[in-house]
Design an enzyme around this catalytic site. Structure first.
Site, PDB file in Angstrom:
ATOM      1  N   ARG A 183       0.999  -1.106  -0.005  1.00 26.09           N
ATOM      2  CA  ARG A 183      -0.069   0.069  -0.112  1.00 26.09           C
ATOM      3  C   ARG A 183       0.961   1.297   0.072  1.00 26.09           C
ATOM      4  O   ARG A 183       1.971   1.155   0.477  1.00 26.09           O
ATOM      5  CB  ARG A 183      -0.987  -0.069   1.283  1.00 26.09           C
ATOM      6  CG  ARG A 183      -2.050  -1.072   1.152  1.00 26.09           C
ATOM      7  CD  ARG A 183      -3.223  -0.426   0.106  1.00 26.09           C
ATOM      8  NE  ARG A 183      -4.213  -1.272   0.223  1.00 26.09           N
ATOM      9  CZ  ARG A 183      -4.269  -2.433  -0.675  1.00 26.09           C
ATOM     10  NH1 ARG A 183      -3.516  -2.618  -1.575  1.00 26.09           N
ATOM     11  NH2 ARG A 183      -5.725  -3.168  -0.773  1.00 26.09           N
ATOM     12  N   GLU A 221      -4.087   7.925  -4.648  1.00 32.36           N
ATOM     13  CA  GLU A 221      -4.282   7.060  -5.953  1.00 32.36           C
ATOM     14  C   GLU A 221      -5.757   7.700  -6.687  1.00 32.36           C
ATOM     15  O   GLU A 221      -6.610   7.987  -5.748  1.00 32.36           O
ATOM     16  CB  GLU A 221      -4.398   5.594  -5.537  1.00 32.36           C
ATOM     17  CG  GLU A 221      -3.181   5.111  -5.442  1.00 32.36           C
ATOM     18  CD  GLU A 221      -3.265   3.328  -5.061  1.00 32.36           C
ATOM     19  OE1 GLU A 221      -4.206   2.944  -5.256  1.00 32.36           O
ATOM     20  OE2 GLU A 221      -2.118   3.150  -4.461  1.00 32.36           O
ATOM     21  N   HIS A 230      -1.825   0.643  -9.672  1.00 30.46           N
ATOM     22  CA  HIS A 230      -2.480  -0.321  -8.953  1.00 30.46           C
ATOM     23  C   HIS A 230      -2.995  -1.523  -9.667  1.00 30.46           C
ATOM     24  O   HIS A 230      -4.310  -1.836  -9.493  1.00 30.46           O
ATOM     25  CB  HIS A 230      -3.512   0.445  -8.055  1.00 30.46           C
ATOM     26  CG  HIS A 230      -3.732  -0.414  -6.850  1.00 30.46           C
ATOM     27  ND1 HIS A 230      -3.947   0.121  -5.301  1.00 30.46           N
ATOM     28  CD2 HIS A 230      -3.780  -1.711  -6.498  1.00 30.46           C
ATOM     29  CE1 HIS A 230      -4.169  -0.448  -4.628  1.00 30.46           C
ATOM     30  NE2 HIS A 230      -4.124  -1.821  -5.315  1.00 30.46           N
TER      31      HIS A 230
HETATM   32  N1  LIG Z   1      -1.024  -3.867  -5.598  1.00 29.99           N
HETATM   33  C1  LIG Z   1      -2.102  -4.830  -5.516  1.00 29.99           C
HETATM   34  O1  LIG Z   1      -2.892  -4.599  -6.280  1.00 29.99           O
HETATM   35  C2  LIG Z   1      -2.273  -5.648  -4.254  1.00 29.99           C
HETATM   36  C3  LIG Z   1      -1.739  -5.231  -2.905  1.00 29.99           C
HETATM   37  N2  LIG Z   1      -2.090  -6.040  -1.944  1.00 29.99           N
HETATM   38  C4  LIG Z   1      -1.377  -5.737  -0.426  1.00 29.99           C
HETATM   39  O2  LIG Z   1      -0.670  -6.812  -0.128  1.00 29.99           O
HETATM   40  C5  LIG Z   1      -0.756  -6.990   1.119  1.00 29.99           C
HETATM   41  C6  LIG Z   1      -0.405  -8.406   1.423  1.00 29.99           C
HETATM   42  O3  LIG Z   1      -1.437  -9.444   0.897  1.00 29.99           O
HETATM   43  P1  LIG Z   1      -1.319 -11.026   1.389  1.00 29.99           P
HETATM   44  O4  LIG Z   1       0.167 -11.280   0.986  1.00 29.99           O
HETATM   45  O5  LIG Z   1      -2.226 -11.683   0.665  1.00 29.99           O
HETATM   46  O6  LIG Z   1      -1.480 -10.812   2.966  1.00 29.99           O
HETATM   47  P2  LIG Z   1      -0.832 -11.727   4.001  1.00 29.99           P
HETATM   48  O7  LIG Z   1      -1.640 -11.255   5.192  1.00 29.99           O
HETATM   49  O8  LIG Z   1      -0.843 -13.036   3.855  1.00 29.99           O
HETATM   50  O9  LIG Z   1       0.740 -10.940   4.036  1.00 29.99           O
HETATM   51  C7  LIG Z   1       0.851  -9.968   4.990  1.00 29.99           C
HETATM   52  C8  LIG Z   1       2.311 -10.188   5.545  1.00 29.99           C
HETATM   53  O10 LIG Z   1       2.621  -9.003   6.382  1.00 29.99           O
HETATM   54  C9  LIG Z   1       3.154  -9.311   7.735  1.00 29.99           C
HETATM   55  N3  LIG Z   1       3.253  -8.138   8.202  1.00 29.99           N
HETATM   56  C10 LIG Z   1       2.216  -7.162   8.742  1.00 29.99           C
HETATM   57  N4  LIG Z   1       2.625  -6.162   9.632  1.00 29.99           N
HETATM   58  C11 LIG Z   1       3.991  -6.363   9.468  1.00 29.99           C
HETATM   59  C12 LIG Z   1       5.356  -5.805  10.305  1.00 29.99           C
HETATM   60  N5  LIG Z   1       4.959  -4.633  10.976  1.00 29.99           N
HETATM   61  N6  LIG Z   1       6.401  -6.187  10.108  1.00 29.99           N
HETATM   62  C13 LIG Z   1       6.705  -7.272   9.172  1.00 29.99           C
HETATM   63  N7  LIG Z   1       5.775  -7.937   8.615  1.00 29.99           N
HETATM   64  C14 LIG Z   1       4.404  -7.485   8.731  1.00 29.99           C
HETATM   65  C15 LIG Z   1       2.198 -10.409   8.314  1.00 29.99           C
HETATM   66  O11 LIG Z   1       2.539 -10.952   9.261  1.00 29.99           O
HETATM   67  C16 LIG Z   1       1.970 -11.194   7.010  1.00 29.99           C
HETATM   68  O12 LIG Z   1       2.802 -12.190   6.930  1.00 29.99           O
HETATM   69  C17 LIG Z   1      -2.452  -6.671   1.157  1.00 29.99           C
HETATM   70  O13 LIG Z   1      -2.837  -6.398   2.627  1.00 29.99           O
HETATM   71  C18 LIG Z   1      -2.611  -5.729   0.317  1.00 29.99           C
HETATM   72  O14 LIG Z   1      -2.336  -4.407   1.051  1.00 29.99           O
HETATM   73  C19 LIG Z   1      -2.625  -7.254  -2.195  1.00 29.99           C
HETATM   74  C20 LIG Z   1      -3.289  -7.578  -3.347  1.00 29.99           C
HETATM   75  C21 LIG Z   1      -2.859  -6.704  -4.651  1.00 29.99           C
HETATM   76  O1  LIG Z   2      -6.715  -6.919  -3.289  1.00 31.74           O
HETATM   77  C1  LIG Z   2      -5.971  -5.955  -3.150  1.00 31.74           C
HETATM   78  O2  LIG Z   2      -5.818  -5.493  -1.825  1.00 31.74           O
HETATM   79  C2  LIG Z   2      -5.684  -5.024  -3.833  1.00 31.74           C
HETATM   80  O3  LIG Z   2      -5.038  -4.127  -3.816  1.00 31.74           O
HETATM   81  C3  LIG Z   2      -6.214  -5.219  -5.402  1.00 31.74           C
HETATM   82  O4  LIG Z   2      -6.238  -6.349  -5.818  1.00 31.74           O
END
Ligand SMILES: NC(=O)C1=CN([C@@H]2O[C@H](COP(=O)(O)OP(=O)(O)OC[C@H]3O[C@@H](n4cnc5c(N)ncnc54)[C@H](O)[C@@H]3O)[C@@H](O)[C@H]2O)C=CC1
Ligand SMILES: O=C(O)C(=O)CO
EC number: 1.1.1.79
Length: 327
Positions: free
Chosen positions: A237, A266, A285
């Site tokens: 993010r 954004e 994004h």
């Molecule tokens: N650019 C895009 O289109 C997308 C962005 N995202 C972003 O990616 C993020 C992660 O997605 P997932 O991998 O599915 O989630 P997830 O929950 O599997 O992974 C997030 C990881 O970050 C770790 N974490 C949280 N706070 C932390 C900290 N302070 N220090 C170190 N590690 C920390 C958590 O322990 C977890 O392992 C989403 O929350 C979203 O913000 C997700 C999908 C698409």
């Molecule tokens: O799923 C999310 O969190 C996104 O940022 C868009 O896929």
């Protein structure tokens, strides 16, 4: 009578029909539609909510007194005030897993695009600048066997580690509160503190959720600890990185380049200095934006809402404790 729901994002027709089999659907393009009164009236009756974007907080929830479930077409849910949802007994559903591999591909494409200057060089070819054999001013830097640092070793972080390790022979570092067994055993990843990761990585890939703890986790001080040749990639993010500090670091040569899929604001304002920097690849994004994955996310969110409002939730719930009290 069927429960009433608000849909605030366009979804494929067959998925909308699936919703209509269960609910009376009031559809809008976003939570800031042309006709806000119609949205207000629909929210007043709504037991369910499905879409993406917007700010769902206490003030919003007061406009939707019958709401029992919200289903976001995303894995990230930083735009929801989960404490407020809990206080109003509203279940929150999201779409993890279905987008993991696609977002990891996007991260890897940013790594390659920044290192090999793919966008910049392709634009020069289109502009007719390829007149003779290319010299060092067209060169990039290698990706293979360089060190990959991952901030956010979750589902997407792990899929990125797999690509880095098997696809590119890269040593993988990660920073996390606890050991990630699968990352260490399968991809030989090494856990380290943030300072070590900043100092030793050639590529730092951020795939963290936005929380109070991760807000501006990468600022001026952290950027100064990166290698001068280091490349920062952010597909988590925008506000995880202090964007003003990043712009300064790119302008001063504190770091080499950045690949960004997410921004503090954004859409990225057209006057952002990031848009004038040849060493920045800026994407709108699109982390999960493939036809297949966006369909999968919408389908997952539809199934999540049906499960939440029919009391059959098995997975994808952010606040499962609410299920015991409200459904
Ligand atoms: N650019 C895009 O289109 C997308 C962005 N995202 C972003 O990616 C993020 C992660 O997605 P997932 O991998 O599915 O989630 P997830 O929950 O599997 O992974 C997030 C990881 O970050 C770790 N974490 C949280 N706070 C932390 C900290 N302070 N220090 C170190 N590690 C920390 C958590 O322990 C977890 O392992 C989403 O929350 C979203 O913000 C997700 C999908 C698409
Ligand atoms: O799923 C999310 O969190 C996104 O940022 C868009 O896929």
């Amino acid at each position: 009578m069927k429960p009433s729901i608000v849909l605030y994002r366009s979804i494929p027709a067959n998925l909308r029909e699936r919703l209509e089999q269960h609910f009376t659907v009031h559809a809008f393009d976003s939570l800031t539609p042309e006709n806000p009164v119609a949205l207000q009236q629909a929210l007043w009756q709504a037991e369910g909510l499905i879409g993406s974007g917007g700010q769902i907080d206490e003030a919003f929830l007061r406009q939707a007194p019958k709401l029992r479930a919200a289903s976001t077409i995303s894995v990230g849910y930083d735009n929801f005030d989960v404490d407020a949802l809990n206080a109003h007994n509203v279940v929150l559903m999201h779409t993890p897993t279905v987008l993991t591999e696609t977002v990891a591909d996007t991260l890897m494409s940013l790594v390659l695009a920044t290192a090999r200057r793919v966008v910049e060089v392709a634009e020069r070819v289109k502009a007719g600048e390829w007149q003779e054999s290319i010299g060092p001013e067209w060169y990039g830097v290698d990706v293979h066997h360089k060190t990959m640092g991952i901030l956010g070793m979750g589902r997407i972080g792990l899929a990125l580690a797999q690509r880095a390790h098997f696809g590119f022979g890269m040593p993988v570092l990660y920073n996390a509160r606890s050991v990630h067994q699968a990352a260490e055993q399968r991809f030989n990843a090494r856990r380290c503190d943030l300072d070590t990761l900043l100092a030793e990585s050639d590529f730092i890939c951020i795939v963290l959720p936005l929380t109070d703890e991760t807000f501006h986790m990468i600022g001026r001080e952290q950027l100064a600890k990166m290698k001068k040749s280091g490349i920062l990639i952010n597909a988590g993010r925008g506000p995880v990185v202090d964007e003003a500090a990043l712009i300064e670091a790119l302008q001063n040569g504190t770091i080499h380049a950045a690949g960004l899929d997410v921004f503090e604001q954004e859409p990225l304002p057209v006057h952002s200095p990031l848009l004038n920097m040849p060493n920045v690849v800026a994407l709108p994004h699109i982390g999960s934006a493939t036809h297949e994955t966006r369909y999968g996310m919408a389908e997952c969110a539809v199934d999540n809402l049906i499960a939440a409002l029919t009391g059959t939730v098995k997975e994808n719930c952010v606040n499962p404790q609410i299920l015991k009290t409200s459904l």
